[in-house]
Design an enzyme around this catalytic site. Structure first.
Site, PDB file in Angstrom:
ATOM      1  N   ASP A   1       9.001   2.800   1.943  1.00 39.10           N
ATOM      2  CA  ASP A   1       7.835   4.113   1.769  1.00 39.10           C
ATOM      3  C   ASP A   1       7.773   3.761   3.975  1.00 39.10           C
ATOM      4  OD1 ASP A   1       5.650   4.380   2.584  1.00 39.10           O
ATOM      5  OD2 ASP A   1       4.387   3.176   0.922  1.00 39.10           O
TER       6      ASP A   1
ATOM      7  N   LYS B   1       2.784   9.614   8.405  1.00 41.33           N
ATOM      8  CA  LYS B   1       1.556   9.696   9.120  1.00 41.33           C
ATOM      9  C   LYS B   1       2.372  10.501  11.128  1.00 41.33           C
ATOM     10  CE  LYS B   1      -0.858   6.207   7.615  1.00 41.33           C
ATOM     11  NZ  LYS B   1      -0.827   5.773   6.412  1.00 41.33           N
TER      12      LYS B   1
ATOM     13  N   PHE C   1       0.915  -1.543  -0.028  1.00 42.19           N
ATOM     14  CA  PHE C   1       0.397   0.221   0.067  1.00 42.19           C
ATOM     15  C   PHE C   1       0.704   1.556   0.056  1.00 42.19           C
ATOM     16  CE2 PHE C   1      -2.401   3.110   2.061  1.00 42.19           C
ATOM     17  CZ  PHE C   1      -3.510   3.605   1.215  1.00 42.19           C
TER      18      PHE C   1
HETATM   19  C1  LIG Z   1      -1.054   5.404   5.372  1.00 36.35           C
HETATM   20  C2  LIG Z   1       0.264   4.954   4.058  1.00 36.35           C
HETATM   21  C3  LIG Z   1       0.526   6.217   2.172  1.00 36.35           C
HETATM   22  C4  LIG Z   1       0.115   7.331   2.397  1.00 36.35           C
HETATM   23  O1  LIG Z   1      -0.828   8.050   2.971  1.00 36.35           O
HETATM   24  P1  LIG Z   1      -1.724   8.974   3.215  1.00 36.35           P
HETATM   25  O2  LIG Z   1      -1.120  10.113   4.008  1.00 36.35           O
HETATM   26  O3  LIG Z   1      -3.139   8.222   3.455  1.00 36.35           O
HETATM   27  O4  LIG Z   1      -1.462   9.625   1.643  1.00 36.35           O
HETATM   28  C5  LIG Z   1       1.213   5.645   1.918  1.00 36.35           C
HETATM   29  N1  LIG Z   1       2.388   4.683   2.577  1.00 36.35           N
HETATM   30  C6  LIG Z   1       2.228   3.921   3.255  1.00 36.35           C
HETATM   31  C7  LIG Z   1       2.864   2.429   3.698  1.00 36.35           C
HETATM   32  C8  LIG Z   1       1.053   4.129   4.533  1.00 36.35           C
HETATM   33  O5  LIG Z   1       0.607   3.250   5.516  1.00 36.35           O
END
Ligand SMILES: *Cc1c(COP(=O)(O)O)cnc(C)c1O
Length: 399
Positions: free
Chosen positions: A219, A248, A134
């Site tokens: 990420d 986050k 994700f």
């Molecule tokens: C939540 C998340 C995203 C997306 O972040 P948003 O602030 O919702 O755009 C991308 N990568 C990872 C691993 C995430 O957990």
């Protein structure tokens, strides 16, 4: 406004993109939030892990007030003291190689920046991501996200993306080519179900990328900023990426995305090739800078490990005495419990008992509490969870 009016307005006026929980939250303190009726909940979701220091942390409240009086917004085309202070603080925790950053406003944006940067620097087109990954839902980041249900309605997505099984180095070796700009990985997959990589995987990916001249993008939007027991999850495996995505928790719940990269990589962006209006504004930088200060001075990564080990121990106890718990896993305070059945009802019932839980796919409960959660709160969450699981077993004739 009363509860019914609030719910009606949101239901009638908002895009209907979220599965709503039937409560109206109006306040929070530490690991507790409360609703409009004054009912309290232990928050094991923390807004998807963003509120790492807990709600209304006194120092965060204070700097929001003082920065608001000073300067809230400041475009990236000006220099700013709060931004410079944040950069200094951030560079003290980042590995020395990752010495330039682009500041944005969300996780998706931090990934968008990383994808553009990888293409720009290498001159190659292809990005390899992982199955179950994700990375966000904007078109570029969505192209790296795996789940068909998010992707299919919006095709065609950005071309050049491939997915290989998470943790399988030989499949990655077959997929990578001279046209691969980057391999994009969450060190621990979050939304996909909280999956840890095999122990040597990230190291092997690092070596493979170096061999093929591809960049390694990690990420750490969910795993970064002390949640897993280290400042960054890659520290568990001794791997440094070429590009790192953060968001986050970095500003304790205010919107911020960070893409960090090596100097030579970040400088491949020419003036104007990337920008975002709100990115790196004074307010969010001040809050992010203070968040890092608090994490460092209180060594909250150690607390995440300690409390995470304790929480995991309690989850394992529940698993041992249950027939419907398939697995418990995670690292630090990023934990999951996989059931043999859908967990949505358990999440709704937990609300009635004053606990906010999160899912990660239909059968997986996920726990991303603030790092300031107390042991007795973890105990209470686990006692309630244990009861709800027994109830579910009785309802299914298994007990
Ligand atoms: C939540 C998340 C995203 C997306 O972040 P948003 O602030 O919702 O755009 C991308 N990568 C990872 C691993 C995430 O957990």
């Amino acid at each position: 406004m009363d509860k019914e009016t609030i719910i009606k307005l949101e239901d009638n006026k908002l895009a209907q993109t979220y599965a709503k929980r039937p409560i109206v939250l109006v306040g929070g303190k530490g690991s507790i939030v409360w609703d409009i009726d004054g009912k309290e909940y232990i928050d094991c979701m923390a807004g998807y892990g963003v509120c790492i220091l807990g709600h209304s942390h006194p120092r965060i409240v204070e700097v929001i007030g003082s920065q608001a009086k000073q300067l809230i917004t400041c475009h990236g085309s000006f220099y700013n003291d709060a931004r410079a202070e944040f950069l200094k603080n951030l560079s003290e925790v980042l590995p020395g190689e990752l010495n330039r950053v682009f500041l944005s406003n969300s996780g998706s944006e931090s990934v968008e920046c990383a994808i553009k940067l990888a293409r720009r620097y290498t001159g190659r087109k292809e990005i390899i991501a992982m199955m179950r990954a994700f990375h966000g839902k904007t078109l570029g980041s969505l192209s790296a996200t795996w789940d068909k249900k998010y992707r299919a309605p919006f095709e065609p997505l950005v071309p050049g993306f491939k997915h290989v099984p998470f943790g399988n180095i030989s499949k990655l070796r077959s997929a990578i080519s001279n046209n691969t700009a980057a391999v994009l990985i969450e060190p621990i997959q979050g939304e996909g179900g909280v999956f840890l990589p095999p122990n040597d995987f990230l190291q092997q990916v690092r070596e493979l990328c170096d061999e093929k001249g591809a960049l390694l993008i990690l990420d750490e939007v969910q795993t970064g900023i002390a949640r897993t027991g280290r400042m960054f999850a890659f520290e568990h495996w001794g791997v440094v990426p070429d590009i790192l995505c953060l968001a986050k928790a970095i500003a304790n719940g205010l919107p911020m995305g960070v893409t960090a990269a090596r100097d030579d990589i970040m400088l491949s962006f020419r003036r104007g090739e990337h920008s975002t209006t709100f990115g790196g504004n004074a307010m969010v930088c001040k809050v992010a800078s203070t968040t890092l200060d608090i994490i460092k001075s209180e060594r909250l990564y150690n607390k995440a490990k300690e409390l995470g080990d304790y929480f995991m121990g309690r989850l394992k106890e529940i698993k041992q005495s249950s027939k419907i718990v398939r697995d418990v896993r995670g690292k630090g305070l990023m934990l999951a419990m996989e059931l043999r059945f859908p967990c949505y009802l358990i999440i709704l019932k937990a609300l009635e008992y004053g606990v906010i839980l999160l899912d990660a796919g239909p059968n997986i409960l996920r726990f991303l509490p603030p790092l300031v959660i107390k042991r007795d709160q973890i105990d209470k969450v686990c006692d309630i969870l244990s009861e709800l699981i027994k109830e579910e077993e009785r309802a299914r004739g298994l007990r």
